[in-house]
Each structure stands twice: as C-alpha cells, then as structure tokens.
Scaffold this active site. Structure first.
Site, PDB file in Angstrom:
ATOM      1  N   ARG A   1      26.688   3.675  19.191  1.00  0.00           N
ATOM      2  CA  ARG A   1      28.135   3.345  19.117  1.00  0.00           C
ATOM      3  C   ARG A   1      28.411   2.862  20.713  1.00  0.00           C
ATOM      4  NH1 ARG A   1      32.628   7.317  16.871  1.00  0.00           N
ATOM      5  NH2 ARG A   1      32.167   8.477  18.804  1.00  0.00           N
TER       6      ARG A   1
ATOM      7  N   LYS B   1      35.387   1.638  21.081  1.00  0.00           N
ATOM      8  CA  LYS B   1      35.732   2.976  21.462  1.00  0.00           C
ATOM      9  C   LYS B   1      36.094   2.796  22.910  1.00  0.00           C
ATOM     10  CE  LYS B   1      34.998   7.908  20.836  1.00  0.00           C
ATOM     11  NZ  LYS B   1      36.260   8.161  20.432  1.00  0.00           N
TER      12      LYS B   1
END
Ligand code: PDD
Length: 292
Positions: A55, A152
């Site tokens: 991620r 993120k």
C-alpha cells in the site's frame, strides 16, 4: 512510549524524538506532500507487513515519488526501531515526504531535494474486548473529500474536519456518505451485516484500502461467511443488522447507534462476536509467530 525510550528514525539516523527536526521548507509541512503508514505490531511481529509495504508503494506511485527503501531495508528499520524502543504490542508510524526544496513552489521538478523519511514506534492499547463490545456511536456526514482517497496521505485536513463534526455531535466517529453512497469512516473502513451477509464498499478512489478490511474479508472467506464487496447505499445503513468500523488501531468496532437511533438490537451483534473472536485468534497466532 510510557517510561520507555522514544527513539525515532529520521533520514538514516536513530535519535531521541526531541532531537528529530525537519526543515520548515519540507513539502510535507508546506503542502502535505507526503504519504504514511500505520502498522500494528503484536508481540514483536508486524501485522501484514507485505500488505502495508504494498500500500505504501501504491501511495508513492500515485504521487510519483520513488520509494527510498526496498522491502528488506524497511524491515531492517522497523526491527531496529522496535529493538531500540523495547517495542512490543505497539504500532509503527512511517512517513515519507517529498523533502525540503529551495523554494515554496508547487512544481515537483525544480530543484528536487531528498525525501524526508521518518518512522517512530507508538504505544497502542489493544482495545479491550469488553470495551469494544460496548460499541460506539456515530453519525453520517457528507463526504466532501477528493477523488484520491486511496492515497494514504498526511493531507488529512478533511478527515480532521469530519471527525470534528462527530465530536461536536458527541459521538465517537462519522460514517462518510458521498451522493447517497457510503465510502468509509474518518480513519476506518465500514462494513454492514444484513441477513448474515457482510457488505463493504469496493476499493477504488473513494476510500483507503484498509489492511484490517482485507483481514476481515479473508476471515470471512476462510469461514464460509458470505461477503459482498459492492456499492453500499446510505439507506442500507439504516436497515442494517450490524455496522462495524475497522482500522489498525480500532480493530473491529461495532457501531451500536447511528444518528441517535439503535443499530439492529442496539448491541454488538452475533456476527461481530464471531468475526472478532476469529480476529483475536489471528492476533494471538501472530504474536506467537505462527502466521504472517
Ligand atoms: N488510518 N480509511 C482511512 C481514511 C484511514 O485513515 C484508515 C486507517 C483506514 C483503515 O486502514 P487500516 O485497516 O489499514 O488501518 C481506512 C490509520 C489507522 C491512521 O490514520 O492512524
């Protein structure tokens, strides 16, 4: 960490947190031009390290920032940090910004600096099962964020404002709704249970691909619990038997009141108990080093 050394990692060096400083010209500070990860640690073992590093790589790809470390180097940094802080049952925070440039200029081309790489260990009190089962209250709010919520990023102003709306309403959190469609929480993903089927919104640009979300889906699949990843309408929230919010730090939190009304029975439901029990087993196995 309480009564423990707080040694952080900054650009290749370990130092006490008070000594760790970053330039005011850092683009993370000026523009929020940076990405981050939060990785739970059970015992001394990192939860889903591969998923977190993947991620992280996706977030970096999305902002065209080369990864300053390969997976082995990251792993070495985390191991050192945990050792230096006697870290157990805690979490690792890491942040990479595009670094300090000579001028305040949105352009990322001139004159490129070095990324700023920061990591620290922080104490998390694993949510007590009795406290968790008491549930939380939430409200629904308009998700006015941008179309890049899969990154993120530390640019969390919208999330701060949305969480503020929840605080103003004296509830723990907010469920975000965009044009009648549920996206996620202010710092968590959302699941509902209806007629014993789990439903969660699909991955995409509207929400963060949570690692806890992944784990819950995996647990469901391994235990013959039906799960649908599909568009979730706001109206389905109000008819749900159970609603959960999932995140690394919150784990699986049952929402027992939404907009002042009871969700289902108004208590943590039977599906939550079942999945939470399986999640606890997984955590224990991770602590013992039996699973990755
Ligand atoms: N936040 N969605 C948002 C917007 C989040 O900020 C988070 C996690 C999640 C859940 O992701 P995960 O299961 O990987 O923790 C979903 C972290 C915990 C934070 O910002 O502190």
């Amino acid at each position: 960490m309480d009564n423990k050394p707080n040694i952080v990692y900054l650009n290749g060096q370990y130092m006490p947190v008070e000594k760790a400083t970053v330039s005011v010209m850092d683009r993370g500070f000026l523009f929020g031009d940076s990405v981050y990860e939060v990785i739970p640690v059970f015992g001394k073992n990192l939860l889903r390290i591969d998923g977190h590093l993947l991620r992280l790589q996706n977030s970096l790809n999305r902002i065209s920032l080369p990864n300053p470390h390969d997976d082995d180097e990251w792993q070495a940094i985390f191991t050192d940090l945990l050792e230096k802080n006697n870290g157990e049952d805690c979490a690792i925070y890491l942040q990479i910004s595009r670094g300090a440039y000579a001028k305040r200029d949105l352009s990322v081309k001139t004159p490129a600096g070095r990324p700023t790489v920061f990591a620290m260990v922080f104490q998390v009190t694993p949510p007590d099962i009795d406290v968790l089962s008491a549930g939380i209250s939430a409200i629904t709010v308009d998700d006015f964020r941008w179309n890049a919520c899969d990154i993120k990023t530390t640019s969390l102003l919208a999330n701060v404002m949305l969480r503020q709306q929840a605080s103003d309403a004296n509830v723990e959190d907010a469920i975000l709704v965009k044009n009648g469609i549920v996206t996620e929480g202010t710092a968590s993903n959302v699941f509902i249970v209806k007629n014993s089927v789990l439903v969660t919104p699909p991955m995409g640009r509207l929400l963060l691909p949570g690692i806890t979300r992944d784990l819950v889906i995996e647990i469901a699949n391994n235990n013959a619990i039906l799960i649908e990843e599909r568009e979730l309408k706001e109206a389905e929230l109000y008819a749900a038997d159970e609603i959960w919010m999932t995140s690394s730090t919150r784990e699986i939190a049952p929402v027992i009141r939404l907009n002042g009304k009871a969700v289902g029975s108004g208590k943590a439901g039977p599906m939550w108990k079942r999945v939470m029990d399986l999640y606890q087993q997984y955590k224990q196995q991770l602590r013992n080093g039996d699973v990755k």
